[in-house]
Design a protein around this motif. Sequence first.
Motif, mmCIF file in Angstrom:
data_model
loop_
_atom_site.group_PDB
_atom_site.id
_atom_site.type_symbol
_atom_site.label_atom_id
_atom_site.label_comp_id
_atom_site.label_asym_id
_atom_site.label_seq_id
_atom_site.Cartn_x
_atom_site.Cartn_y
_atom_site.Cartn_z
ATOM 1 N N TYR A 1 0.831 -1.204 0.000
ATOM 2 C CA TYR A 1 0.000 0.000 0.000
ATOM 3 C C TYR A 1 0.867 1.256 0.000
ATOM 4 C CZ TYR A 1 -3.193 3.604 1.646
ATOM 5 O OH TYR A 1 -3.919 4.769 1.781
ATOM 6 N N ARG A 2 1.898 1.267 0.851
ATOM 7 C CA ARG A 2 2.776 2.428 0.909
ATOM 8 C C ARG A 2 3.535 2.597 -0.415
ATOM 9 N NH1 ARG A 2 3.813 4.403 6.077
ATOM 10 N NH2 ARG A 2 5.817 5.224 5.330
ATOM 11 N N PHE A 3 3.909 1.489 -1.015
ATOM 12 C CA PHE A 3 4.608 1.580 -2.299
ATOM 13 C C PHE A 3 3.722 2.232 -3.355
ATOM 14 C CE2 PHE A 3 5.736 0.067 -6.470
ATOM 15 C CZ PHE A 3 7.113 0.164 -6.505
ATOM 16 N N VAL A 4 2.450 1.760 -3.454
ATOM 17 C CA VAL A 4 1.543 2.314 -4.467
ATOM 18 C C VAL A 4 1.298 3.790 -4.214
ATOM 19 C CG1 VAL A 4 -0.795 2.207 -5.383
ATOM 20 C CG2 VAL A 4 0.480 0.096 -4.950
ATOM 21 N N ARG A 5 1.124 4.157 -2.958
ATOM 22 C CA ARG A 5 0.827 5.552 -2.632
ATOM 23 C C ARG A 5 2.017 6.461 -2.964
ATOM 24 N NH1 ARG A 5 -1.239 7.727 3.296
ATOM 25 N NH2 ARG A 5 -1.392 9.947 2.706
ATOM 26 N N VAL B 1 21.370 11.650 -13.875
ATOM 27 C CA VAL B 1 20.077 11.944 -13.248
ATOM 28 C C VAL B 1 18.956 11.207 -13.977
ATOM 29 C CG1 VAL B 1 18.524 13.787 -12.513
ATOM 30 C CG2 VAL B 1 20.976 14.201 -12.594
ATOM 31 N N LEU B 2 19.007 11.179 -15.304
ATOM 32 C CA LEU B 2 17.983 10.479 -16.074
ATOM 33 C C LEU B 2 18.031 8.979 -15.806
ATOM 34 C CD1 LEU B 2 15.735 10.727 -18.187
ATOM 35 C CD2 LEU B 2 17.490 10.449 -19.962
ATOM 36 N N GLN B 3 19.205 8.425 -15.633
ATOM 37 C CA GLN B 3 19.307 7.001 -15.327
ATOM 38 C C GLN B 3 18.690 6.686 -13.963
ATOM 39 O OE1 GLN B 3 23.479 6.135 -15.704
ATOM 40 N NE2 GLN B 3 23.389 5.908 -17.947
ATOM 41 N N LEU B 4 18.858 7.567 -12.978
ATOM 42 C CA LEU B 4 18.196 7.384 -11.689
ATOM 43 C C LEU B 4 16.682 7.398 -11.835
ATOM 44 C CD1 LEU B 4 20.312 9.553 -9.210
ATOM 45 C CD2 LEU B 4 19.977 7.083 -9.136
ATOM 46 N N LEU B 5 16.195 8.339 -12.636
ATOM 47 C CA LEU B 5 14.747 8.424 -12.844
ATOM 48 C C LEU B 5 14.222 7.177 -13.547
ATOM 49 C CD1 LEU B 5 12.201 10.196 -12.619
ATOM 50 C CD2 LEU B 5 12.816 11.200 -14.832
ATOM 51 N N GLU B 6 14.945 6.703 -14.546
ATOM 52 C CA GLU B 6 14.515 5.497 -15.250
ATOM 53 C C GLU B 6 14.567 4.274 -14.333
ATOM 54 O OE1 GLU B 6 17.109 5.352 -18.561
ATOM 55 O OE2 GLU B 6 15.950 6.778 -19.773
ATOM 56 N N ALA B 7 15.505 4.255 -13.397
ATOM 57 C CA ALA B 7 15.564 3.138 -12.434
ATOM 58 C C ALA B 7 14.336 3.119 -11.541
ATOM 59 C CB ALA B 7 16.837 3.248 -11.597
ATOM 60 N N LYS C 1 11.600 -1.173 -0.596
ATOM 61 C CA LYS C 1 12.881 -0.693 -0.097
ATOM 62 C C LYS C 1 13.755 -0.158 -1.239
ATOM 63 C CE LYS C 1 13.052 -3.752 3.954
ATOM 64 N NZ LYS C 1 13.820 -4.851 4.627
ATOM 65 N N GLN C 2 13.782 -0.869 -2.352
ATOM 66 C CA GLN C 2 14.545 -0.401 -3.494
ATOM 67 C C GLN C 2 13.997 0.920 -4.040
ATOM 68 O OE1 GLN C 2 14.606 -3.490 -6.424
ATOM 69 N NE2 GLN C 2 15.743 -4.949 -5.121
ATOM 70 N N PHE C 3 12.665 1.000 -4.086
ATOM 71 C CA PHE C 3 12.039 2.227 -4.581
ATOM 72 C C PHE C 3 12.392 3.414 -3.693
ATOM 73 C CE2 PHE C 3 8.442 5.139 -4.127
ATOM 74 C CZ PHE C 3 8.324 5.618 -5.420
ATOM 75 N N LYS C 4 12.266 3.201 -2.375
ATOM 76 C CA LYS C 4 12.515 4.308 -1.459
ATOM 77 C C LYS C 4 13.983 4.732 -1.503
ATOM 78 C CE LYS C 4 11.412 5.793 3.225
ATOM 79 N NZ LYS C 4 10.831 5.383 4.531
ATOM 80 N N LYS C 5 14.889 3.784 -1.637
ATOM 81 C CA LYS C 5 16.315 4.124 -1.708
ATOM 82 C C LYS C 5 16.624 4.922 -2.977
ATOM 83 C CE LYS C 5 20.894 1.997 -1.648
ATOM 84 N NZ LYS C 5 21.662 0.721 -1.578
ATOM 85 N N PHE D 1 17.652 10.164 -5.785
ATOM 86 C CA PHE D 1 17.213 11.100 -6.812
ATOM 87 C C PHE D 1 16.923 12.471 -6.213
ATOM 88 C CE2 PHE D 1 13.759 13.056 -9.273
ATOM 89 C CZ PHE D 1 14.357 13.126 -10.513
ATOM 90 N N VAL D 2 16.238 12.506 -5.073
ATOM 91 C CA VAL D 2 15.914 13.785 -4.436
ATOM 92 C C VAL D 2 17.183 14.482 -3.966
ATOM 93 C CG1 VAL D 2 14.770 14.818 -2.440
ATOM 94 C CG2 VAL D 2 13.597 13.074 -3.789
ATOM 95 N N THR D 3 18.141 13.723 -3.439
ATOM 96 C CA THR D 3 19.397 14.327 -2.991
ATOM 97 C C THR D 3 20.159 14.955 -4.155
ATOM 98 O OG1 THR D 3 19.544 12.686 -1.214
ATOM 99 C CG2 THR D 3 21.553 13.882 -1.782
ATOM 100 N N VAL D 4 20.178 14.264 -5.265
ATOM 101 C CA VAL D 4 20.867 14.797 -6.447
ATOM 102 C C VAL D 4 20.175 16.064 -6.955
ATOM 103 C CG1 VAL D 4 21.455 14.323 -8.845
ATOM 104 C CG2 VAL D 4 21.836 12.574 -7.107
ATOM 105 N N CYS D 5 18.854 16.047 -6.982
ATOM 106 C CA CYS D 5 18.118 17.237 -7.434
ATOM 107 C C CYS D 5 18.323 18.415 -6.496
ATOM 108 C CB CYS D 5 16.630 16.902 -7.550
ATOM 109 S SG CYS D 5 16.227 15.762 -8.893
ATOM 110 N N ARG D 6 18.384 18.139 -5.195
ATOM 111 C CA ARG D 6 18.619 19.223 -4.246
ATOM 112 C C ARG D 6 20.018 19.811 -4.436
ATOM 113 N NH1 ARG D 6 16.911 16.828 -0.203
ATOM 114 N NH2 ARG D 6 14.869 17.801 -0.066
ATOM 115 N N GLY D 7 20.992 18.982 -4.701
ATOM 116 C CA GLY D 7 22.329 19.482 -4.978
ATOM 117 C C GLY D 7 22.390 20.307 -6.246
ATOM 118 N N MET D 8 21.658 19.891 -7.273
ATOM 119 C CA MET D 8 21.618 20.673 -8.508
ATOM 120 C C MET D 8 20.998 22.044 -8.282
ATOM 121 S SD MET D 8 20.436 17.616 -11.112
ATOM 122 C CE MET D 8 20.064 18.792 -12.422
#
Length: 940
Positions: free
Chosen positions: A765-769, A843-849, A881-885, A890-897
């Motif tokens: 449920y948490r994953f879908v949300r 960054v695009l590879q992270l998003l595609e992952a 767990k993989q999704f959240k990691k 991805f968010v950390t990289v975007c914040r650095g950018m």
Amino acid sequence: MANVFAVPDFWPTTSLVNELPNSDHAGRSFFSEELVDCDASKLLDVTSTHNELFSWRGPPEVVTGIPVNTSQPMQQSEAAEPDATDEVFSDLDDDLWTKPAPYTKDTSTLRTWDSHIAQDASTKTPPRNMTEAGPQAFESMLARGQVRARTSSQPSGPAVASSVVLASLLALTVGNESALFQRSEDGQQFYDTLPEFRLHGFSPGAIGAIKKRCLTCGGQYLKLDTFVNKMYTKERSRCAVALASAVRQALHSLKQHTVSRWQGGSLLQLQELVRAVMTILDPLHHLVSTVDLGGGDARIVESVEKQTVQFQTTRGLLPKIWQELLRVVCSPWTEFLEEWIGTRPETGIPVHRTNLGQAKGFVKVEAEVYTDDFGEECEDVDFRLKKNQAPSFIPDDVLEMAFETGRSLRFLRACHPEHALSKPDTLAKAVAPSIDWQFEWDAIQRLEAQVMVYKESLAGAIEECRSLGEPHSGHESGIARATTHAARDLFTLDPEEMQDRIAASMQDLDRQPTAEEAPNSLDELIRQHLDGKESILKGRSDDDMLHWSLIPNLSFGRLIQAQAQVVNREALRELFRSHNLRNHLRLQHDFQLFGNGVFSSRLAHALFDPDLERADRQAGVARQGDTMGLRLGGRDTWPPASSELRLALMGVLVDSFDTQPWGGTFSKPFTTEATDLPGELSFAVRDLSDEEIDKCVNPDSLEALDFLRLSYKAPSELSFALTPLILMQYDRVFKLMLRVLRLVFVTDQLWREAMLERGDDEHGYRFVREARHFVASIASYFLDVGVALPWQAFEKRLDKIEASLEQQPTDGVESPEKLREVHSAVLNVVSQSLFLRKRQKGVLQLLEAVFTIVLQYAKLRRQKNEKGASDAAMSSTMLYKQFKKKVQIFVTVCRGMAEKARVDKRREEDRELGLEGLGDDTMVSHLLLKLDINGFYGAH
């Protein structure tokens, strides 16, 4: 005691000392060893060395070489004569003002050479200096060794009359043969027919010095003449022929004025004339020896320009002479420049876009092949600017402006032959000033005034032609129509009248051509230079000269800028009004960038909706004719056949196109058929590599839809703004947006299922949300920020351009090339916002992952009925767990950018769009606000 020489019983009618010019040559004498380099100091040295030769008081018989009685001392001879100076000084002691009588009795006499020669030899005053004794005395001294010379050369050979020697040296200077000098067999140099000869009153060193200079001039003259003769061939470029013509004209003027100026004189006068000739021949010889004839017209003009710059600090007329040479040599290049921008009628074979490989000047028709990231190649044939074929002194912005103007003009001629600028008579009415070098401020100011008058006249002629609306017969020009009518009139004449016309034409051809009466500036400058006139031409002054770095821009740039403003304005007017460029741009935004909501919704259902009827054939099942779809995610066979694609996507483009209120019409009429949409807009299949095909075969992979693309062929009239490279950028955005559209549909479907079947799987449920929130934030950022904001700025820029078309042409008017640059800048901003730039590949590879994990969970949900519940729960926990990691990274990289973005420095894309904050990484902050506003992923 040394022999004492008496004064000769003759006095020469001409004395070399009296022919000396002003103070520059006061120290030269005919007995100097080297006539050219002798100065006053050397003369004093000789005088001190041979002091006994400068006071002669002996009898006149010594002139014949017979010595006098040496037993009589010189002091007695000197004492026999009263000293005249003592009497003069004694008279000066008296008061001149108190005793005027003696002075009034004395009568002044005008002393002349004739009266002096007519006097009796016995009454003549003996010469005090050897230079007054004549050439015979010097030769006698030289023969006896009583004049010490620098060299050991002694006069030998026959004595030649001075008139013959001077005439031969003069002929040698201008490259002609004479009695003393003949050409060699190869014709490249001269040789002496009489190696040793004497000239009365001159040493061998003096004769050799002036002869050496004349031989140098003659050899240079022959080499320059040979260079000229070699240039007149078919293989030579126009500027090479112009250089040869300029050199030939300079040689002709030098020969003509050198010969006409020489009316006889002394050796010193000839030396001064040769020196003036060498100041012109030397740099000309250096130029033709170093010029790069194989580099084309640009290298030839550059060589002359560099030689001209070297004389800018020289006083006199040499700078003016080289400026005229530069004008002559540069005239073929400037003529092509005028033809290209349209201020001069085009001659020869016109440069056309369809003539592949045609080159003229700095323009060449070439085909460039563009290859996108998927290996697809597209060829674009167009005019290309060759900067290496243009002189380096032309500023880059002026050259690019001229090239863009020529492209716009040929667009009007090819696509709008009825336009005023496509008619030769329109350009004939507005007389344009010629493009030429201007070296003075006054000339630049006159050019400015002429350009303003021409610009207003050309704009008025265009408005007059537009208001009249005269019909024009296709592509047929006025010259072609006149030729057709003349030919028709000729072949409809009677035989007698035709013979009369032919006879009249033959009489005209038999007439002698009239000589050109136009003044030749180069010839006049060379004449004044040889005459020794250091004053410049009338109306010019050295204070009026420009700095050389400003001359090319001021000479060429102003007219090119005025022509560009008028031509580019008319080209943009036709693009926006006749071809409706804005509708084609909106078409790309609505379909390639998913700006049309109806299209996005229809395409998502046609590709992913599991409730639609299957488009593939099924054995024993008849098709119902309802709306069919590909049903990606609910089938095992993939990719679909071409027939399935046509059935599933039929009507998607047409229905979506009809929902938009298009302003105006497109350049070509179209129907509601899919193949008749503007630009033949339709779905197509990409050409993929084997590795890419293997990824597309898996329906659960992220690359399952990479084979699908939109096909659009830009009309040739819109090639300015819709180049193949720009269309590839659109296609790259479409590919990514299609993946995002699939993820949006998948996460929405998972959310509906999770709300209906919520059980004990808390991680699922948490994953879908969280997945739904992440994908929705990405889609919203891509559409509302990454695409919408730059496109809104682009629309404002287009509004500004269209508004400027209603005004008179100004300095700020846009051009089709500028429009293309702005369009490309918009797509660069969009690509950067969507992480499609090369430096954002990680960054695009992270998003595609992250997207791949979501698709794996969707596959897991479909297979849960086939596997055990415990296995499904364990799999959902692991995927969560993989999704959240991945999301945290991805968010950390975007914040650095976003933090490292250069907020205070505007990029080029920002300047093009006119907005701050676009074109850099600060736009990622919008994504962070949507994705992690409360810092959830950063805290965990």
